[in-house]
Design a protein around this motif. Sequence first.
Motif, PDB file in Angstrom:
ATOM      1  N   SER A  92      35.836 116.404  80.189  1.00  0.00           N
ATOM      2  CA  SER A  92      36.960 115.382  79.863  1.00  0.00           C
ATOM      3  C   SER A  92      37.209 114.245  80.844  1.00  0.00           C
ATOM      4  O   SER A  92      38.148 113.636  81.586  1.00  0.00           O
ATOM      5  CB  SER A  92      38.217 115.366  78.821  1.00  0.00           C
ATOM      6  N   ALA A  93      37.600 114.569  82.221  1.00  0.00           N
ATOM      7  CA  ALA A  93      38.346 114.556  83.596  1.00  0.00           C
ATOM      8  C   ALA A  93      36.886 113.350  84.166  1.00  0.00           C
ATOM      9  O   ALA A  93      37.240 112.598  84.599  1.00  0.00           O
ATOM     10  CB  ALA A  93      38.497 115.940  84.448  1.00  0.00           C
ATOM     11  N   ALA A  94      35.181 114.279  83.806  1.00  0.00           N
ATOM     12  CA  ALA A  94      34.480 112.749  84.526  1.00  0.00           C
ATOM     13  C   ALA A  94      35.055 111.926  83.447  1.00  0.00           C
ATOM     14  O   ALA A  94      34.763 110.827  84.184  1.00  0.00           O
ATOM     15  CB  ALA A  94      33.640 114.248  83.157  1.00  0.00           C
ATOM     16  N   PHE A  95      34.731 111.798  81.891  1.00  0.00           N
ATOM     17  CA  PHE A  95      35.019 110.599  81.362  1.00  0.00           C
ATOM     18  C   PHE A  95      36.015 109.478  81.755  1.00  0.00           C
ATOM     19  O   PHE A  95      36.668 108.686  81.498  1.00  0.00           O
ATOM     20  CB  PHE A  95      36.130 110.901  79.572  1.00  0.00           C
ATOM     21  N   LEU A  96      37.675 110.562  81.747  1.00  0.00           N
ATOM     22  CA  LEU A  96      38.527 110.392  82.394  1.00  0.00           C
ATOM     23  C   LEU A  96      38.323 108.837  84.120  1.00  0.00           C
ATOM     24  O   LEU A  96      38.528 107.550  84.518  1.00  0.00           O
ATOM     25  CB  LEU A  96      39.569 110.962  82.584  1.00  0.00           C
ATOM     26  N   LEU A  97      37.782 109.240  84.535  1.00  0.00           N
ATOM     27  CA  LEU A  97      37.424 109.046  86.345  1.00  0.00           C
ATOM     28  C   LEU A  97      35.936 107.983  85.475  1.00  0.00           C
ATOM     29  O   LEU A  97      36.215 106.544  86.989  1.00  0.00           O
ATOM     30  CB  LEU A  97      36.580 110.104  87.068  1.00  0.00           C
ATOM     31  N   PHE A  98      35.284 108.104  84.583  1.00  0.00           N
ATOM     32  CA  PHE A  98      34.097 106.950  84.905  1.00  0.00           C
ATOM     33  C   PHE A  98      35.024 105.704  84.119  1.00  0.00           C
ATOM     34  O   PHE A  98      35.110 104.531  84.311  1.00  0.00           O
ATOM     35  CB  PHE A  98      33.759 107.876  83.335  1.00  0.00           C
ATOM     36  N   GLY A  99      36.362 106.077  83.092  1.00  0.00           N
ATOM     37  CA  GLY A  99      37.240 104.830  82.514  1.00  0.00           C
ATOM     38  C   GLY A  99      37.794 104.351  83.619  1.00  0.00           C
ATOM     39  O   GLY A  99      37.536 102.620  84.187  1.00  0.00           O
ATOM     40  N   PHE A 100      38.403 104.783  84.853  1.00  0.00           N
ATOM     41  CA  PHE A 100      39.216 104.654  85.883  1.00  0.00           C
ATOM     42  C   PHE A 100      38.327 103.621  86.681  1.00  0.00           C
ATOM     43  O   PHE A 100      38.654 102.581  87.135  1.00  0.00           O
ATOM     44  CB  PHE A 100      39.555 105.848  86.741  1.00  0.00           C
TER      45      PHE A 100
END
Lengths: 502, 489
Positions: B169-177
């Motif tokens: 989920s951290a990866a997703f978040l960073l991707f969104g950022f």
Amino acid sequence: MLAWTIYLSFGGALLESLLPKSKPGLARVLALLVAVAGLTVAVAGYAGGFAQGRITVTDLAWVPSMGIRYTLAADGISRVLLLLTGLASVAGVLFSWNIELRTKQFFAFYLALIGGVYGVFLSYDLFLLFVFYEIAIVPKYFIIAIWGSTRREYGAMKLALYSFVGSAMVLIGLLASYATAGAHSTGLVDLAHAGLSTPFQMWCFPLVFVGFAILAGMWPFHTWAPTGHVAAPTAASMLLAGVVMKLGAYGCLRVAMGLYPHGLDPWGFTLLGLGSWRDVFAVLAIIGIVYGALVALAQTDFKFVIGYSSVSHMGFVLLGLMTLNQIGLTGAVLQMFSHGVIAGLLFAIVGRIVYERTHTRQFADLEKMHLGRRMPFAAWAFVIAGMASMGLPGFSGFVAELQILVGSWRAAPWWAITAGIGIVIGVAYTWRALQKAFFADGLPTAHELEAERSHPFAPITWAEVSGVSLLVAATLVVGVYPRLLLDQIEPAVKTFLAGGVQ
Amino acid sequence: MNYYELFRATLPETVLELAALLVLIVDLGLLRKAGVRTRSVSAAFLGVIGCGVAVWAVSIAPALHFGSTLLLTVGGTAGVAQCSILILTGITLLLLVDCIFTRNPGEYVAVVLMAAAGGLLIAAAQDLLVIFTGLELLSVSLYILAAFAKKSAASAEGALKYYLFGGMSAAFLLFGFSYLYGLSASTSLPQVVLGVSIASLNGGVALVSVALVMIAVGLGFKVAAVPFHFWAPDTYEGAPAPAAAFIASVSKVASFALLISIGTALMPGHAAAQSWSLILAVLAAASMILGNLAALAQTSVRRLVAYSAIAHAGYILLGLAYFKADGRSAQAILYYILTYALTTIGTFGVVSAVERGTGNDSIGNFAGLHRRNPVLAAVLLVLFLSLAGIPPLVGFWAKFNLFAAVLMAGGGIAPFALVALAVAFSAVSLYYYLQVLKQAYVAAPAHDTKIKAGPITMLVLVAIALAVIALGVFPAYLQNWIAGFYPAM
């Protein structure tokens, strides 16, 4: 002063929970003292309320930023119901005198329940009313689940969930009204003045009405009532039928009808002959009257007869509310009082006086016990209570049901006719129960007489005699001199009809 | 910005890190030869003192700017969230005293303090990079905490699940950022919102929506919203009780504070705000429904609490989905999450005491609790009824406040229907809470032996229960305390 009914009860509950476990006698005496004190305050408040309208008892800011106030006030309707609560609570303690299991916990829950009930009848802020209404749910669950009988955990859970679903509906209505009215206040008077639009009232009224009516035992949401009443210990059955069902009816009157009067307006079209929510709920009330009475006629368990009779009698209350005229509404409030007293009496006789000695409630077994001869006090008490329940003149039920019938005749003659059929069936099931339980045919055999002599029933205790006397006196006094209550109910109803809760 | 300003602005975090170091030094140095219990007590109390000093530091720390961009804000949501993170962290540390699950209490407390520092950063962050750093500091510490009972397989399993889902989920978040940065060429929250609005006017709506969904995945994991909740039951079940209490309370407060910052920054009425609201509403509805229904079937109290936590996250997400930036929504959400966190810590305290007395946390083990330990039973009664939303306890008030804020913020049928759904499902939730209470009060105990809990645990639990009652009867106090952080309107 009336606010002390609430504080006394909650304070009593707290004290009970702090008592040592080893002193059940002390717990009983304390509970009785608290209940009597509550009754005294209620009586004094009632006596001081003649020829007065609504009296504001307390009015404090509670949550200023949201406009929620701690407003306690009482009009004639509230005062009558407070009186009922006081009577029922004293009688309930008297009929719980034999509770030996976890005595202090029992009375702690019991007094907390009573405190919640007093609170609902006194609240003039919708939020506060809701808080007290929910406070009354949890003690009910534990009283039934711990001290109950027949399928107690099922009955208790069913009762708790039905109550909670009902209160969830009320909460949705409360939130919607609060937000729609601009979120300035939850006071009943302020909300009634907020000018809620008719379409809003049209959907909010049935939501809130049904939410409260679930607890009033309205058909088809009544099924918690018989199982709950039967599972509950005697005092809890008395309170459930006596005052808790009245909470529902009171909510229907004060909140649903008081805040959303336009919810009762005609829809402008008819569906299956029904033209407004008023017709819908009147029909449901009438079905409740007749259905409850018919089912009571078919029961083999003595307590179930009383349980279903409550559904039938509460149908009268709801029907009285739907007449929307002076005499019908007055009758409905009087019926709340009358049924509260009579149902308490019936449950006390069946659940406490008879069951604790015979250990059965099945008619088939009771028929063989010749209770009419062996337990004359119970038989006489039940004859009187049965007559009151049938609605014979001289008892409170007669005045109440007569007024409701007159009121519904004015609203729609067929309502009165169908409800009248319910009364006739009511006579039949009471008669049947009386006959089967106490006056069955057949003489005892010599063998049975021998057994009776060697195992006599425990003698009637002072607590039972005084409890029965208190309730019988209440129904007789009101039956003989109904003006005692009507003098307070009538002006309150008049004001109510003239302008909602304003 | 110079180093002095940086130091002053991050004083609370610095205090926590120093306290963590101090705890380690005392534990590994001075008390090396002492018993585990002594070391637990000293570590916990040093940690509590550190939290206390940090609360003071929060009150004096200024905002942090880099040039003209705001990195860390003060007051308002950030102030409330930071103070509550510190207070709640202190309470979870107190629960450690009687709960020996590790030979290294000093390390445990140090990691807790670092996690709390991460929480403080997130609560105040106004910049995507700071947000991400804070989140990672918090998350990595939480993975360690969840796995801290080294001899327990359940703890390892729960932690591994937590770690795998968390990493993803951290990866997703960073991707969104990264999308947001690409759209707005800035990492500062207000500028990002501005850039995103311009981009969506210029036909970039799809890209913005993708970015928002990615962020919702990342944050949905942190607050355990359906469908990103799979870690929660296992972690709640496996983690040592104080760690589980920390994960269930402090980490939630920090994550919801972040969500409030995002909600406040969004411009109402814009396409971006609308899709954000829609995403959150969907998550909220799914969480309420699935959390409450799944909780009905649980036989382990910890798993039951986990599913009920998912349901509560659903209610709060509802408040975020229909959000009004005038402070009322933010205050209602903070009120809810604070009181919920406090109640949950108490619940874990009771559960861990029962576990120590009976072996595990199955519902049957709560049978007859009122005879085996009347005080614990009474505390459980108060806490669970509050979670079910029964007045006059604080949980009811929190719900009322939150739902009223939702109805005030969002017009139309959708918010109303969702509030009705939420109220209906709180009626469902009463059933499973009553199942546990039924065991505690109605069922007969299997053994008549007493269940003992240490004096500090009992003191903390009774204090929490009394607070739940008092805050419920006088809701205005907490409300005024929260409102005091916001500039007067």
